[in-house]
Design an enzyme around this catalytic site. Sequence first.
Site, mmCIF file in Angstrom:
data_model
loop_
_atom_site.group_PDB
_atom_site.id
_atom_site.type_symbol
_atom_site.label_atom_id
_atom_site.label_comp_id
_atom_site.label_asym_id
_atom_site.label_seq_id
_atom_site.Cartn_x
_atom_site.Cartn_y
_atom_site.Cartn_z
ATOM 1 N N ASP A 32 0.852 -1.190 0.000
ATOM 2 C CA ASP A 32 0.000 0.000 0.000
ATOM 3 C C ASP A 32 0.892 1.246 0.000
ATOM 4 O O ASP A 32 1.898 1.275 0.713
ATOM 5 C CB ASP A 32 -0.907 -0.012 1.234
ATOM 6 N N ILE A 33 0.544 2.257 -0.778
ATOM 7 C CA ILE A 33 1.377 3.476 -0.840
ATOM 8 C C ILE A 33 1.170 4.377 0.372
ATOM 9 O O ILE A 33 1.952 5.295 0.582
ATOM 10 C CB ILE A 33 1.144 4.273 -2.143
ATOM 11 N N ASN A 89 -13.245 -3.362 2.390
ATOM 12 C CA ASN A 89 -14.251 -2.312 2.505
ATOM 13 C C ASN A 89 -15.175 -2.359 1.287
ATOM 14 O O ASN A 89 -14.721 -2.600 0.178
ATOM 15 C CB ASN A 89 -13.572 -0.936 2.581
ATOM 16 N N GLY A 95 -15.296 3.181 3.525
ATOM 17 C CA GLY A 95 -13.928 3.589 3.252
ATOM 18 C C GLY A 95 -13.366 3.090 1.935
ATOM 19 O O GLY A 95 -12.172 3.257 1.688
ATOM 20 N N GLN A 96 -14.191 2.478 1.079
ATOM 21 C CA GLN A 96 -13.682 2.035 -0.217
ATOM 22 C C GLN A 96 -13.457 3.254 -1.101
ATOM 23 O O GLN A 96 -14.371 4.028 -1.347
ATOM 24 C CB GLN A 96 -14.655 1.066 -0.899
ATOM 25 N N HIS A 102 -10.570 -5.266 -3.098
ATOM 26 C CA HIS A 102 -9.210 -5.512 -2.631
ATOM 27 C C HIS A 102 -9.235 -5.829 -1.150
ATOM 28 O O HIS A 102 -10.038 -5.295 -0.395
ATOM 29 C CB HIS A 102 -8.287 -4.326 -2.921
ATOM 30 N N LEU A 103 -8.363 -6.719 -0.789
ATOM 31 C CA LEU A 103 -8.230 -7.165 0.588
ATOM 32 C C LEU A 103 -7.003 -6.493 1.180
ATOM 33 O O LEU A 103 -5.919 -6.580 0.608
ATOM 34 C CB LEU A 103 -8.063 -8.690 0.588
ATOM 35 N N HIS A 104 -7.185 -5.806 2.298
ATOM 36 C CA HIS A 104 -6.067 -5.209 3.020
ATOM 37 C C HIS A 104 -5.515 -6.251 3.987
ATOM 38 O O HIS A 104 -6.264 -6.849 4.758
ATOM 39 C CB HIS A 104 -6.535 -4.009 3.862
#
Length: 116
Positions: A32-33, A89, A95-96, A102-104
């Site tokens: 993640d950036i 999300n 919060g998407q 995508h899975l955090h």
Amino acid sequence: MSEANCLFCKIREGAIPAKVVYQDEHCLAFEDINPQAPMHVLFIPRKHIATMNDLTPEDRELVGSLYIGAAKLARERGYADQGYRVVMNTGPNAGQTVFHIHLHLLAGRPLHWPPG
């Protein structure tokens, strides 16, 4: 959002650089950036699916591969025993911000509950 305008589809295609840390035939994972933990990796399916609301029964294996990949990376990086969090999300109020599921995967610090 169309696949042509999707940030994660552009990363998948290599048009936008990312630090890829895992991939298989179903998914791609990259750092993640804007990390929220010492390890914060995003797992995306290679297939464009905007939200969880767009999933179909045919997507079972694809979504399962996100979780299997996340568990594998957590083990490889030494976080399996101390714990990690995975979250997906769905929609703006959750919060998407990128509409490609995508899975955090987060680990490396205490993650309190409930999250913000």
